[in-house]
Design a protein around this motif. Structure first.
Motif, PDB file in Angstrom:
ATOM      1  N   ILE A  81       3.671  11.255  -1.045  1.00 21.52           N
ATOM      2  CA  ILE A  81       4.950  10.564  -1.243  1.00 21.52           C
ATOM      3  C   ILE A  81       6.083  11.516  -0.871  1.00 21.52           C
ATOM      4  CG2 ILE A  81       6.341   9.178  -2.832  1.00 21.52           C
ATOM      5  CD1 ILE A  81       3.965   8.896  -4.658  1.00 21.52           C
TER       6      ILE A  81
ATOM      7  N   SER B 269       5.904   2.179   3.728  1.00 20.86           N
ATOM      8  CA  SER B 269       4.494   2.524   3.490  1.00 20.86           C
ATOM      9  C   SER B 269       3.744   2.578   4.803  1.00 20.86           C
ATOM     10  CB  SER B 269       3.790   1.453   2.649  1.00 20.86           C
ATOM     11  OG  SER B 269       4.601   1.019   1.611  1.00 20.86           O
ATOM     12  N   GLU B 270       2.833   3.529   4.903  1.00 25.90           N
ATOM     13  CA  GLU B 270       1.960   3.578   6.091  1.00 25.90           C
ATOM     14  C   GLU B 270       0.673   4.317   5.731  1.00 25.90           C
ATOM     15  OE1 GLU B 270       3.825   5.582   9.320  1.00 25.90           O
ATOM     16  OE2 GLU B 270       4.177   7.414   8.200  1.00 25.90           O
TER      17      GLU B 270
ATOM     18  N   TYR C  57      10.371  11.906  -0.719  1.00 28.56           N
ATOM     19  CA  TYR C  57      11.602  11.380  -1.320  1.00 28.56           C
ATOM     20  C   TYR C  57      12.773  11.956  -0.546  1.00 28.56           C
ATOM     21  CZ  TYR C  57       8.285  10.710  -5.145  1.00 28.56           C
ATOM     22  OH  TYR C  57       7.194  10.359  -5.899  1.00 28.56           O
TER      23      TYR C  57
ATOM     24  N   CYS D 143       7.687  -2.350   4.668  1.00 32.14           N
ATOM     25  CA  CYS D 143       8.919  -1.872   4.044  1.00 32.14           C
ATOM     26  C   CYS D 143       9.332  -2.863   2.962  1.00 32.14           C
ATOM     27  CB  CYS D 143      10.009  -1.743   5.101  1.00 32.14           C
ATOM     28  SG  CYS D 143      11.536  -1.072   4.434  1.00 32.14           S
TER      29      CYS D 143
ATOM     30  N   VAL E  89      11.265   1.356   0.002  1.00 34.02           N
ATOM     31  CA  VAL E  89      10.059   2.160   0.216  1.00 34.02           C
ATOM     32  C   VAL E  89       9.398   1.751   1.532  1.00 34.02           C
ATOM     33  CG1 VAL E  89       7.832   2.868  -0.744  1.00 34.02           C
ATOM     34  CG2 VAL E  89       9.652   2.135  -2.283  1.00 34.02           C
TER      35      VAL E  89
ATOM     36  N   LEU F 135       5.734   2.180  -6.866  1.00 31.82           N
ATOM     37  CA  LEU F 135       5.192   2.777  -5.640  1.00 31.82           C
ATOM     38  C   LEU F 135       5.550   4.258  -5.554  1.00 31.82           C
ATOM     39  CD1 LEU F 135       6.028  -0.029  -3.026  1.00 31.82           C
ATOM     40  CD2 LEU F 135       3.787   0.525  -3.984  1.00 31.82           C
ATOM     41  N   LEU F 136       6.782   4.577  -5.960  1.00 33.37           N
ATOM     42  CA  LEU F 136       7.248   5.967  -5.828  1.00 33.37           C
ATOM     43  C   LEU F 136       6.925   6.806  -7.064  1.00 33.37           C
ATOM     44  CD1 LEU F 136      10.759   5.395  -4.176  1.00 33.37           C
ATOM     45  CD2 LEU F 136       8.631   6.065  -3.058  1.00 33.37           C
TER      46      LEU F 136
ATOM     47  N   TYR G   5       3.866   6.890   0.960  1.00 30.94           N
ATOM     48  CA  TYR G   5       5.152   6.224   0.713  1.00 30.94           C
ATOM     49  C   TYR G   5       6.331   7.158   0.985  1.00 30.94           C
ATOM     50  CZ  TYR G   5       2.093   3.025  -1.754  1.00 30.94           C
ATOM     51  OH  TYR G   5       1.079   2.156  -2.067  1.00 30.94           O
TER      52      TYR G   5
ATOM     53  N   THR H   5      -2.561   4.936   1.060  1.00 33.33           N
ATOM     54  CA  THR H   5      -1.253   4.593   1.630  1.00 33.33           C
ATOM     55  C   THR H   5      -0.222   5.637   1.210  1.00 33.33           C
ATOM     56  OG1 THR H   5      -1.836   2.261   1.512  1.00 33.33           O
ATOM     57  CG2 THR H   5       0.498   2.770   1.729  1.00 33.33           C
TER      58      THR H   5
ATOM     59  N   GLN I 159       4.266  -0.942   9.945  1.00 28.06           N
ATOM     60  CA  GLN I 159       4.441  -0.305   8.642  1.00 28.06           C
ATOM     61  C   GLN I 159       4.936  -1.391   7.688  1.00 28.06           C
ATOM     62  OE1 GLN I 159       7.380   2.377  10.158  1.00 28.06           O
ATOM     63  NE2 GLN I 159       6.037   4.134   9.931  1.00 28.06           N
TER      64      GLN I 159
ATOM     65  N   GLY J 221      10.451   7.260  -0.014  1.00 25.81           N
ATOM     66  CA  GLY J 221      11.501   6.647  -0.836  1.00 25.81           C
ATOM     67  C   GLY J 221      12.877   6.832  -0.215  1.00 25.81           C
TER      68      GLY J 221
END
Ligand SMILES: Cc1cc2nc3c(=O)[nH]c(=O)nc-3n(C[C@H](O)[C@H](O)[C@H](O)COP(=O)(O)OP(=O)(O)OC[C@H]3O[C@@H](n4cnc5c(N)ncnc54)[C@H](O)[C@@H]3O)c2cc1C
Length: 397
Positions: free
Chosen positions: A254, A146-147, A256, A102, A144, A133-134, A73, A71, A100, A75
């Motif tokens: 990830i 996620s997909e 940001y 969220c 966050v 998660l981040l 992420y 997955t 997705q 941010g």
């Protein structure tokens, strides 16, 4: 015939971070405002399906390159960023695309201000979950997205697939490297490709040149053939650095956001972590990127210098996201740059030129191109096989 000016996969394909991701760098809701939600959603669906195309490509060719899936992420730290992504999620929902996920921190200052239209699209979680998660220590990020994501090595994949094509289709596939195409002359019944002393006469030509623009494309009267103004490609150079760690760490992708307003000038930081096989061991490789600059020169050299100040900036600004435990100032195992193709519309161009059907395009990554280029290749194969495809946001204009 595949004609390549350099060696295989020495363009962006050999200089990326390997993230398998399917977002547009332009919000999907914005694309829906311009083209309508159905076309925007179709485009998103097609790019999402490129995960399956990649798997088919790997299994049919017997490519040995690892493909890791997990997955991914994103941010976000303010209400505007979150609302843009929630609007995109509404487009997905309306079109019944896979959802997705969220999450929004219960400590987010803007939690009570989110419009009711978005309820049901996100869940409220403890701030600790956002941090986890981040993979960050601080509390500046508040939400966050996620997909499904993944990573692989597009350069190794291309080399392996090319080897397969050369042996399997030796009777009808030819590859010419170190062959620079300077000019294409597009006629009614053929295209003539000029490459140094060579001439290739073809029924169709596909430009899969990404951000490279130093070739001439014209009709038989010598008039330039162009795309619509918002589809014309300009180059941007993206800079990255990477470090290896002996300890195994799970693969990750990830991003940001760092702009207060989406679309502003501060580049987002993206971190891609994957398993990396060296000749005598296997380590974890973490790639970090963000800085990108317009490139206006006629010719891009992949060996051009990497400015020391940029490596310092990556160390200062991206390293704390990539590995907070890594002290500043350590040498990097790799640092590099690559050429991306952008256009004002922010959407890849895939298909035949509207007035010159023998000229086709699959270019303009607009930041994300590993999976989109594979989808583009598939769409062109369908077009060249004579399939009638519905209109798309990718169509050249
Ligand atoms: C630093 C960086 C990080 C990236 N990270 C990601 C990521 O994590 N995830 C993601 O999805 N995408 C990423 N991308 C984008 C992605 O790498 C590309 O979109 C993808 O590899 C598809 O590339 P392409 O085949 O369209 O173009 P390229 O790989 O650039 O191929 C174009 C080819 O055309 C050749 N060519 C150009 N002009 C001529 C000519 N006149 N004659 C002959 N040959 C010519 C070039 O030599 C080149 O090999 C990144 C790109 C960069 C630069």
């Amino acid at each position: 015939m595949l004609v390549e000016r350099d060696r295989v996969a020495r363009g962006a394909t050999g200089h990326n971070a390997g993230q398998l991701t399917t977002y547009f760098e332009r919000p999907l809701s914005d694309i829906a405002d311009e083209f309508g939600w159905r076309l925007a959603a179709d485009a998103q669906r097609h790019i999402d399906e490129a995960h399956d195309l990649l798997d088919t490509m790997v299994s049919e060719t017997g490519a040995r390159v690892p493909v890791e899936r997990f997955t991914g992420y994103l941010g976000m730290f303010n209400r505007q960023q979150l609302e843009v992504h929630l609007r995109c999620m509404l487009v997905r929902k309306r079109a019944d695309l896979p959802a997705q996920t969220c999450v929004v921190s219960e400590e987010a200052e803007f939690l009570g201000e989110l419009p009711a239209d978005f309820s049901g699209l996100y869940s409220v979680v403890p701030q600790a979950q956002v941090r986890e998660l981040l993979e960050v220590d601080g509390d500046s990020y508040r939400a966050v997205l996620s997909e499904p994501a993944g990573c692989s090595n597009s350069s190794a994949l291309c080399r392996q697939v090319l080897g397969y094509l050369q042996s399997k289709y030796a009777d009808r596939f030819v590859y010419a490297d170190r062959t620079n195409v300077e000019r294409l002359i597009v006629g009614e019944d053929r295209v003539v490709v000029h490459a140094g002393p060579h001439r290739v006469t073809a029924g169709h030509v596909v430009l899969c040149t990404n951000g490279f623009v130093d070739h001439v494309v014209e009709d038989i009267a010598g008039s330039p053939i162009q795309l619509a103004a918002d589809q014309q490609i300009t180059g941007r150079i993206a800079y990255m650095a990477a470090f290896a760690e002996d300890a195994p760490r799970p693969p990750a992708a990830i991003s940001y956001i760092r702009n207060t307003t989406i679309g502003g000038d501060t580049p987002y930081v993206y971190v891609t972590r994957r398993t990396y096989d060296r000749s005598d061991d296997t380590v974890t490789l973490t790639c970090m990127g963000g800085p990108e600059y317009p490139f206006d020169e006629p010719l891009y050299h992949r060996d051009a210098l990497f400015p020391g100040g940029l490596l310092q900036a990556l160390d200062d600004e991206a390293r704390p996201f990539a590995q907070p435990a890594r002290p500043p100032g350590l040498p990097y195992d790799f640092h590099w740059h690559g050429l991306m193709g952008y256009n004002d519309g922010g959407i890849r161009v895939v298909g035949a030129h509207p007035r010159h059907q023998r000229l086709l395009y699959n270019l303009g990554c607009n930041g994300v191109g590993f999976l989109p280029s594979i989808y583009g290749g598939h769409r062109l194969a369908q077009l060249l096989a004579g399939d009638h495809l519905a209109a798309s946001v990718f169509d050249p204009r």
